[in-house]
Design a protein around this motif. Structure first.
Motif, PDB file in Angstrom:
ATOM      1  N   ALA A   1       3.749 -22.577   2.824  1.00 39.39           N
ATOM      2  CA  ALA A   1       5.333 -21.260   3.356  1.00 39.39           C
ATOM      3  C   ALA A   1       5.776 -21.078   2.232  1.00 39.39           C
ATOM      4  O   ALA A   1       6.406 -19.951   2.176  1.00 39.39           O
ATOM      5  N   GLY A   2       5.817 -21.347   0.782  1.00 41.50           N
ATOM      6  CA  GLY A   2       6.596 -21.583  -0.352  1.00 41.50           C
ATOM      7  C   GLY A   2       7.803 -22.115  -0.286  1.00 41.50           C
ATOM      8  O   GLY A   2       8.773 -22.421  -1.369  1.00 41.50           O
ATOM      9  N   HIS A   3       8.062 -23.260   0.789  1.00 35.77           N
ATOM     10  CA  HIS A   3       8.749 -24.711   0.857  1.00 35.77           C
ATOM     11  C   HIS A   3       8.590 -25.736  -0.534  1.00 35.77           C
ATOM     12  O   HIS A   3       7.698 -26.379  -0.611  1.00 35.77           O
ATOM     13  N   ARG A   4       9.755 -26.441  -0.668  1.00 37.56           N
ATOM     14  CA  ARG A   4       9.954 -27.888  -1.706  1.00 37.56           C
ATOM     15  C   ARG A   4       9.976 -28.462  -1.078  1.00 37.56           C
ATOM     16  O   ARG A   4      11.027 -28.852  -0.098  1.00 37.56           O
ATOM     17  N   VAL A   5       8.985 -29.593  -0.614  1.00 38.80           N
ATOM     18  CA  VAL A   5       9.004 -30.687   0.320  1.00 38.80           C
ATOM     19  C   VAL A   5       8.577 -31.796  -0.128  1.00 38.80           C
ATOM     20  O   VAL A   5       8.084 -32.408  -0.494  1.00 38.80           O
ATOM     21  N   GLY A   6       9.629 -32.813   0.563  1.00 37.09           N
ATOM     22  CA  GLY A   6      10.006 -33.993   0.555  1.00 37.09           C
ATOM     23  C   GLY A   6       9.122 -34.855   1.641  1.00 37.09           C
ATOM     24  O   GLY A   6       9.047 -34.588   2.618  1.00 37.09           O
ATOM     25  N   LEU A   7       7.964 -35.571   1.142  1.00 42.93           N
ATOM     26  CA  LEU A   7       7.442 -36.360   1.783  1.00 42.93           C
ATOM     27  C   LEU A   7       6.776 -37.537   1.833  1.00 42.93           C
ATOM     28  O   LEU A   7       7.056 -38.251   0.554  1.00 42.93           O
ATOM     29  N   TYR A   8       7.226 -38.786   2.680  1.00 41.95           N
ATOM     30  CA  TYR A   8       7.751 -40.068   2.357  1.00 41.95           C
ATOM     31  C   TYR A   8       6.681 -41.020   3.725  1.00 41.95           C
ATOM     32  O   TYR A   8       7.007 -40.540   5.265  1.00 41.95           O
ATOM     33  N   THR A   9       6.026 -41.138   3.052  1.00 40.28           N
ATOM     34  CA  THR A   9       4.773 -42.283   3.742  1.00 40.28           C
ATOM     35  C   THR A   9       4.939 -43.719   3.088  1.00 40.28           C
ATOM     36  O   THR A   9       5.389 -44.783   2.536  1.00 40.28           O
ATOM     37  N   SER A  10       4.480 -44.357   4.590  1.00 44.08           N
ATOM     38  CA  SER A  10       4.302 -45.886   3.716  1.00 44.08           C
ATOM     39  C   SER A  10       2.944 -46.558   3.995  1.00 44.08           C
ATOM     40  O   SER A  10       1.997 -45.923   6.108  1.00 44.08           O
ATOM     41  N   PRO A  11       2.453 -47.936   4.436  1.00 43.29           N
ATOM     42  CA  PRO A  11       1.832 -47.901   3.339  1.00 43.29           C
ATOM     43  C   PRO A  11       1.576 -47.506   2.158  1.00 43.29           C
ATOM     44  O   PRO A  11       0.953 -46.561   2.562  1.00 43.29           O
ATOM     45  N   HIS A  12       1.341 -47.748   1.041  1.00 46.53           N
ATOM     46  CA  HIS A  12       0.890 -47.361  -0.182  1.00 46.53           C
ATOM     47  C   HIS A  12      -0.193 -47.589  -0.099  1.00 46.53           C
ATOM     48  O   HIS A  12      -0.706 -49.019   0.288  1.00 46.53           O
TER      49      HIS A  12
END
Length: 438
Positions: free
Chosen positions: A72-83
């Motif tokens: 959609a054109g947004h600058r998105v931050g994604l925080y997940t865990s674990p790596h």
């Protein structure tokens, strides 16, 4: 309180400081994170966020939503865990892992503004959460998607400021922290609810749904429930159709494999509709693209061929149940050679009873974590469930044994599952051995 640590001076030293925090340490509570965020002048308030809790399906749901918002054109931050392979995977902006140099710099910035972290260290997860929320502010993201680590009520991510919350399927996991009934566990997950902030709920067991709805009512939280307010159904042509509060979408396809991804996709679409209602612009076309192009490693992921090697992060009975459904759909009739490793605090019995009788061979491996359960501790249980079970002292030996068995049987499939620690280790091994395995 620990003795004060020496303040790192370079990004490289900062990364070492972070890695020295105990990755397995758990300290439930929000005080330390809230103090740090206050010292940073509340970066979590600089962008709207979707906050996702649940036992299974959180990561895939977050991946669908984040990709659709990017489309959609947004600058998105994604925080997940674990790596799985590198800690940088936990913090992403527009699909890109945070680079080492930037990661180290963000740690320095946090410590400069909150030096108490040197004398009274937060846990690995707490500190990583603060760095992620700070990084998203510095990167001027338009919206963030945040996955809880453990539970919800006392999870570090609950210090964030969401405009929509979401709870994916609740089942038994981390009972020593969250409770021993579905009602208790769901109550902890409902701890992410904020007064008046809308919530999206997947289909749940009745006991869990009742706990979630009761808490939502107490906080005047508007709720959308899968099966009642939205849902996805398969079409005759192999595509999917979604019906929600405003969107009616046909001809949908999913990039992520497995029948269980339909539920994750439905919940993701309902979250996108809720975000749209809260002022985050997203179109049905972007949602469609997000479902068709999302990536989420470690879930029914084929990492090698000759023989086929599949990794899946199922690590509790509910996760194994949906894994089995996917195996019947994708690998019907093919002999299964299982590489299995588990941490000591997991409920291994139901997982083993579901998986092992279906396997042509089982190869037990230790995990690279202090929480690993040694294969010798449960090999006797395993041999009751499968006629061919071998215990190994290393993952490399277990993979070699499983691959040798799979090559000896037509169309054999090697499946590594039981822990995300195992998935990450297999992916690292494949990266090192790519030429030999393909």
């Amino acid at each position: 309180m620990d003795a004060p640590r020496t303040a790192p001076r370079t990004p490289e030293e900062a990364l070492r400081f972070f890695q020295a925090l105990n990755p397995s340490g758990i300290k439930l509570g929000l005080e330390r994170v809230r103090d740090a965020l206050a010292a940073l002048e509340h970066p979590e308030r600089d962008y709207p966020a979707l906050h996702v809790a649940g036992t299974n399906g959180k990561g895939s749901t977050c991946a669908f939503v984040a990709r659709a918002l990017e489309a959609a054109g947004h600058r998105v931050g994604l925080y997940t865990s674990p790596h799985l392979v590198r800690v940088n995977e936990r913090i992403r902006v527009c699909g890109e892992d945070i680079p080492d140099a930037v990661f180290g710099q963000r740690i320095l910035e946090v410590l400069e503004r909150y030096p108490s972290a040197l004398s009274d260290p937060m846990t690995y997860f707490e500190f990583g959460t603060v760095v992620a929320l700070w990084h998203f502010s510095r990167e001027r993201v338009d919206v963030a998607v945040l996955e809880t680590g453990l539970g919800g009520r006392l999870d570090a991510t609950t210090a964030a400021n969401p405009v929509v919350t979401c709870v994916t399927p609740v089942s038994f996991d981390h009972m020593e922290y969250l409770g021993h009934t579905l009602r208790e566990i769901a109550g902890e997950k409902a701890g992410i609810f904020k007064p008046g902030v809308p919530a999206v709920l997947s289909q749940q067991e009745p006991e869990a749904l009742d706990a979630l709805l009761r808490r939502a009512e107490q906080l005047a939280v508007p709720v959308q429930v899968e099966g009642r307010d939205f849902g996805i159904v398969p079409g005759s042509d192999g595509t999917l159709s979604y019906r929600g509060s405003g969107w009616s979408l046909d001809g949908l396809t999913l990039a992520l494999r497995g029948p269980y991804q339909r539920q994750n996709a439905a919940v993701a679409l309902a979250c996108l509709e809720a975000l749209l209602a809260r002022g985050v612009a997203v179109t049905p076309e972007a949602a469609r693209e997000g479902l068709a192009t999302a990536r989420w490693p470690g879930r029914l992921e084929e990492v090698a061929q000759g023989p086929t090697v599949v990794v899946d992060g199922a690590h509790n009975p509910a996760g194994v149940a949906v894994l089995l459904e996917a195996l019947r759909s994708l690998y019907a009739g093919r002999p299964l050679h299982l590489v299995f490793g588990v941490v000591a605090d997991k409920d291994r019995g139901p997982m083993m009873r579901a998986l092992f009788p279906l396997a042509a061979s089982v190869h037990l491996t230790p995990l690279d974590t202090p929480r690993s359960l040694a294969p010798e501790r449960y090999i006797a249980e395993a041999r009751i469930l499968c006629s061919r079970v071998v215990a190994y002292s290393s993952l490399e030996e277990a993979l070699a044994g499983a691959r040798a068995d799979a090559v000896g049987r037509p169309d054999g499939v090697v499946l590594a599952t039981g822990s995300l620690f195992l998935v990450g280790a297999v992916k690292r091994w494949v990266d090192r051995s790519l030429g030999a395995m393909r």
